[in-house]
Every structure is written in C-alpha cells, then in structure tokens.
Write a protein that holds these residues in place. Structure first.
Motif, PDB file in Angstrom:
ATOM      1  N   VAL A 137      20.232 -25.746 -13.500  1.00 24.03           N
ATOM      2  CA  VAL A 137      19.815 -26.854 -14.359  1.00 24.03           C
ATOM      3  C   VAL A 137      20.150 -28.177 -13.673  1.00 24.03           C
ATOM      4  O   VAL A 137      21.285 -28.409 -13.259  1.00 24.03           O
ATOM      5  N   HIS A 145      15.515 -31.544 -15.013  1.00 24.69           N
ATOM      6  CA  HIS A 145      15.256 -30.684 -16.169  1.00 24.69           C
ATOM      7  C   HIS A 145      15.654 -31.382 -17.471  1.00 24.69           C
ATOM      8  O   HIS A 145      14.901 -31.382 -18.446  1.00 24.69           O
ATOM      9  N   VAL A 205      12.133 -25.344 -21.488  1.00 22.65           N
ATOM     10  CA  VAL A 205      12.319 -25.903 -20.146  1.00 22.65           C
ATOM     11  C   VAL A 205      13.387 -25.154 -19.352  1.00 22.65           C
ATOM     12  O   VAL A 205      13.185 -24.801 -18.191  1.00 22.65           O
ATOM     13  N   ILE A 206      14.541 -24.896 -19.988  1.00 23.31           N
ATOM     14  CA  ILE A 206      15.662 -24.315 -19.224  1.00 23.31           C
ATOM     15  C   ILE A 206      16.244 -23.065 -19.875  1.00 23.31           C
ATOM     16  O   ILE A 206      17.218 -22.505 -19.357  1.00 23.31           O
TER      17      ILE A 206
END
Length: 402
Positions: A151, A155, A142-143
């Motif tokens: 971020v 997230h 995801v990040i």
C-alpha cells in the motif's frame, strides 16, 4: 544545467532554511518542505522533460554520500540509461517477487484483525459498523486484496480524492482509519517504512488540501417545532415498528442508537423511567430518561416479542429504519437526529424551563468540570414535568408551560 556554479559546503547547506528546492551541486538539490523535512533530490532532463529522483532524507544521508549518489545517477545518463525507468523496473521486480514468495496478509485481513482487536474498547456497535462499512466501501476496491506492505501514498490518495471535497468528514475519518490499520500492520512487522496514510508530516498533506480549509459545518436539518403536531399525527397513523420507534425517539429526545438498542429490562413502566446503560450513551455515562405519560402509553401498547423493544428482521432495528420512515412522510431532508434540536429549540423558545433541565434531558453535561463534580443530580423529577409538557405540545394539548 550550468556547470559554473560552485557547490555548497556542508556549512552552507546546514544554513539553508527556506521552503523550496535549493541547488547544492551539479544536478543535486536539497528539498525543504513546510513541515521542516529535508531531503536530497537529483534533477535531470530527458526528451525535454524534467525529472526529479529522491536520494534520501538529509538526516539519514550526509552531504558526501548524496554527492556520491548523484555521481552514480549521472553515470547512468552518460551510458544512455534512465534513472527513473531503472527504479521502476527494480520496484516492479520486487513487487512480483513478493507476490510469489511472500505470505504478507492483505489490507482487508489486517483491517478485520485491527477491528476485532479493538472491538472491546469501542463504546457502541454503531462505531464498529462505521469502521467496517467505510473501509469496505472506499478502501476495499482499491487496496482490499492488496498485500498490506504494498500500500502506497498513491493508493491512499486514489481512495480519498473522490470524497475529500464532497464528504470531508467521512474522508477525514477514513484516512485516520487507514492510517491506524497500516500502523497496526507495521507493529506486526507486515510492512516497514513510513505510513502512507499519515497526514502530519506525510506526503498526503502535499497532495490534498487541509480538511479544515474545505469542510463546511452543516447541522442536522430539523423539523420546525411548529410543524411537529402534524408530523406526530401522521406517525400515529402508521403501525410499523419503525414509526413507533420514531415516536418514542421524539417523545424522549433520544438518539438513534439509544432507541434501537433499547431493551425491556431497562424500562420501568410503573416508575415511568428508562435507564440507558453507559455503553450505549455517547458520553459513556448511564442516563435516566423521564418517560412522559404518552411514552408510557405507547410502550404499554406494544407486544413483547423480543428482549429488544424494537426488534428488526435481523435482530435489532436498522440504523436507517427511522430515517426511511421520516422520508416517507416528509421528503424535505430532515434527519432523525434533528429532532433533538427541535426539542431544544421548542424548550428554549416556548417554555421557561431552565437551561440545565433542557441539557440534562438531552444527556448533555452542564457546567464546567468542577460544577459537574459537585452537582450529582440529574433533575429527574423536574425533567419529568418538562417531558410531559413536550408530549402535550406534540399532541396539540399544551399551553405555554413553565
């Protein structure tokens, strides 16, 4: 929105205390949350849908300024604009600009730097491995490649939501690890503003239920001590290094990390004693293991091909090796750590050994801080008798020991 309602004075606004959203002026509201945070929000409707826009914290923005900001937003509506869409456009523009111009590092890079910086203060390799694996497995997709200053709460929520209810302990630890990495990034000036992974007083606490309300404490499933003789007989038929490691773990009532990290220079076979250094013990204190005659016999039968007692293909034995061995014999869900509970239950139910000997054999502290300060004995000689009785029981030779 009714226009006839009177606006609240600064004194009246200051007196508001109930959680919720309170009208202050035309389309201007004060939002009070459970944690006591107070912030201004602007409310408007477009195409039958209600929208809310934050105008800042009340502690940072006075009432007079909040009213001015509300006037600006109303002007946008009069001119046919959409406050939310305008904000999104500005954020997207800034995001694209940062991607082109900024040298802000990625979250994955920051995580690696954080782990490296704290590696020396963490007590064992398993802790480090868990940090690396959870961040790589859950946060990475995801990040991981995202610049750390981009971020957001969305997230973090996306990362945590799939496992928050199904793996609450993992999710809680993961959230804390993300928070610490982002906190490190903030201290290095790679990002600014609130930490989106913060729980206390943060937005996540409004998006996810408290872990304490959903977590169910589940103990490690253990093999009943009445079934241990058959299990040990099956293990002794195997020649694998993982089977031998599991046998020693059972005989010594040890933890996985203590066994897979065991080195020959820690073991004195003549004295039948194994001294585990503090850095590999959960309590952070050196622990002497009284080796039973069965444990000594096992160790003497092993070939020394490495400094490690149980070497693996890539150095030391894998954390999963003994569990996989156990699953190959019993597919009923018991865990390797559960053997410590098996030993404890057997000792309490089937022997007359005192509690302090049983706890000392498990490397547990006994008594309160004062008792521990005055009692420096680890009962090694008496524990040796207990561990011999355990080994005899596992071999089917034991009578009720005392």
């Amino acid at each position: 929105m009714a226009q006839g309602k009177r606006a609240l004075s600064a004194q009246q606004v200051a007196a508001l205390s109930d959680n919720g959203t309170h009208r202050v002026d035309n389309q201007l509201y004060l939002q009070i949350r459970e944690q006591g945070t107070r912030s201004w929000v602007f409310r408007y409707s477009r195409n039958g849908k209600t929208h809310w826009i934050g105008l800042g914290r009340a502690s940072d923005v006075p009432l007079s300024r909040a009213k001015e900001l509300a006037v600006v937003e109303r002007a946008k509506l009069v001119n046919g604009g959409s406050p939310i869409e305008e904000r999104r456009a500005v954020k997207e523009s800034l995001r694209l600009e940062r991607q082109v111009q900024s040298d802000v590092p990625t979250f994955a890079w920051c995580a690696g730097e954080y782990i490296e910086g704290h590696r020396a203060s963490w007590k064992n390799q398993k802790h480090i491995d868990q940090w690396e694996s959870t961040l790589r497995m859950y946060a990475g997709p995801v990040i991981g490649k995202l610049p750390v200053d981009q971020v957001t709460v969305d997230h973090v929520y996306k990362i945590l939501k799939p496992i928050w209810l199904t793996k609450p302990e993992t999710a809680s630890r993961l959230r804390g690890r993300i928070e610490k990495v982002l906190g490190w990034a903030g201290a290095k000036k790679y990002r600014a503003g609130e930490n989106p992974a913060r729980w206390q007083g943060g937005e996540l606490s409004h998006l996810l239920p408290a872990i304490g309300k959903v977590q169910k404490i589940e103990h490690h499933k253990a093999v009943p001590h009445a079934e241990m003789r058959g299990l040990m007989a099956d293990l002794r038929k195997l020649e694998s290094i993982s089977a031998k490691a599991l046998i020693l773990l059972i005989l010594c009532a040890s933890r996985t990390g203590e066994i897979i990290g065991a080195r020959w220079n820690e073991i004195d076979l003549d004295a039948a004693t194994w001294i585990i250094p503090a850095e590999r013990m959960k309590a952070g204190a050196e622990h002497r293991v009284a080796l039973s005659s069965e444990a000594v016999k096992l160790l003497k039968s092993m070939e020394r091909t490495s400094d490690l007692v149980f070497p693996g293909p890539r150095g030391k034995l894998s954390n999963m090796a003994m569990l996989q061995c156990l699953r190959g014999i019993r597919g009923t869900g018991e865990t390797v750590h559960g053997f410590r509970a098996t030993f404890s239950t057997w000792a309490r139910d089937e022997t007359d050994y005192p509690r302090e000997l049983i706890e000392a054999s498990l490397a547990h502290a006994v008594g309160n801080a004062v008792e521990q300060a005055y009692n420096r004995s680890d009962y090694l000689a008496k524990r040796r008798s207990l561990m011999d009785a355990w080994a005899a029981y596992l071999a089917g030779k034991g009578q009720r020991p005392t």
